[in-house]
Design a protein around this motif. Structure first.
Motif, PDB file in Angstrom:
ATOM      1  N   LYS A  14      63.492  80.636  32.259  1.00 21.83           N
ATOM      2  CA  LYS A  14      64.870  80.749  32.741  1.00 21.83           C
ATOM      3  C   LYS A  14      65.310  82.213  32.798  1.00 21.83           C
ATOM      4  N   LEU A  15      66.021  82.555  33.873  1.00 17.72           N
ATOM      5  CA  LEU A  15      66.587  83.882  34.065  1.00 17.72           C
ATOM      6  C   LEU A  15      68.091  83.812  33.843  1.00 17.72           C
ATOM      7  N   SER A  16      68.604  84.734  33.063  1.00 13.39           N
ATOM      8  CA  SER A  16      70.047  84.889  32.909  1.00 13.39           C
ATOM      9  C   SER A  16      70.460  86.104  33.721  1.00 13.39           C
ATOM     10  N   LEU A  17      71.308  85.901  34.707  1.00  9.76           N
ATOM     11  CA  LEU A  17      71.804  86.982  35.551  1.00  9.76           C
ATOM     12  C   LEU A  17      73.205  87.337  35.080  1.00  9.76           C
TER      13      LEU A  17
ATOM     14  N   LEU B 133      68.186  82.530  44.542  1.00 12.29           N
ATOM     15  CA  LEU B 133      67.537  82.019  43.330  1.00 12.29           C
ATOM     16  C   LEU B 133      67.409  80.499  43.326  1.00 12.29           C
TER      17      LEU B 133
ATOM     18  N   TYR C 263      64.543  78.869  41.432  1.00 14.91           N
ATOM     19  CA  TYR C 263      64.335  79.338  40.062  1.00 14.91           C
ATOM     20  C   TYR C 263      65.309  78.665  39.105  1.00 14.91           C
ATOM     21  N   ASP C 264      64.910  78.634  37.851  1.00 12.08           N
ATOM     22  CA  ASP C 264      65.795  78.173  36.793  1.00 12.08           C
ATOM     23  C   ASP C 264      66.605  79.396  36.354  1.00 12.08           C
ATOM     24  N   TYR C 265      67.895  79.394  36.631  1.00 13.55           N
ATOM     25  CA  TYR C 265      68.713  80.561  36.297  1.00 13.55           C
ATOM     26  C   TYR C 265      70.120  80.133  35.919  1.00 13.55           C
ATOM     27  N   GLU C 266      70.810  81.070  35.306  1.00 11.18           N
ATOM     28  CA  GLU C 266      72.239  80.925  35.061  1.00 11.18           C
ATOM     29  C   GLU C 266      72.895  82.239  35.470  1.00 11.18           C
ATOM     30  N   ALA C 267      74.082  82.156  36.046  1.00 13.41           N
ATOM     31  CA  ALA C 267      74.848  83.341  36.404  1.00 13.41           C
ATOM     32  C   ALA C 267      76.019  83.452  35.438  1.00 13.41           C
TER      33      ALA C 267
ATOM     34  N   SER D  24      73.986  84.661  27.193  1.00 13.78           N
ATOM     35  CA  SER D  24      72.802  84.225  27.936  1.00 13.78           C
ATOM     36  C   SER D  24      71.918  83.292  27.124  1.00 13.78           C
TER      37      SER D  24
ATOM     38  N   GLY E  32      68.739  82.508  28.750  1.00 16.97           N
ATOM     39  CA  GLY E  32      67.460  82.656  29.434  1.00 16.97           C
ATOM     40  C   GLY E  32      66.467  83.473  28.645  1.00 16.97           C
TER      41      GLY E  32
END
Length: 86
Positions: A3-6, A28, A31-35, A76, A78
């Motif tokens: 997971k990416l934390s943006l 994204l 992708y598995d991400y959170e903003a 975050s 991620g």
């Protein structure tokens, strides 16, 4: 998938949040991400726009980008963190 934390640090970016949120979603999508939006003391309607997109949102008194980034890291979840400053 990791997971990416943006972390997006914003200050009076009301007109830009909607297009930015939409572009992030497109870029994204696979992708598995959170903003995470960290509002560094905006005086415009940034909060209303950011929260309309169900993004993680934190308001803080204006303290500068370094403090905003640190606040974003704390929120975050991620494995990786990337920064996008307005």
């Amino acid at each position: 998938m990791k997971k990416l934390s943006l972390v997006i640090c914003v200050y009076n970016e009301e007109p830009n949040i909607k297009p930015l949120a939409e572009q992030i979603k497109i870029a994204l999508n696979d992708y598995d991400y959170e903003a995470i939006y960290v509002d560094d003391g905006s005086t415009d309607d940034t909060k209303r726009i950011a929260t309309a997109y169900n993004l993680k949102y934190k308001f803080q008194q204006n303290a500068g980008v370094s403090t905003a980034r640190n606040a974003g890291i704390e929120l975050s979840s991620g494995e990786f963190v990337a920064f996008l400053d307005s």
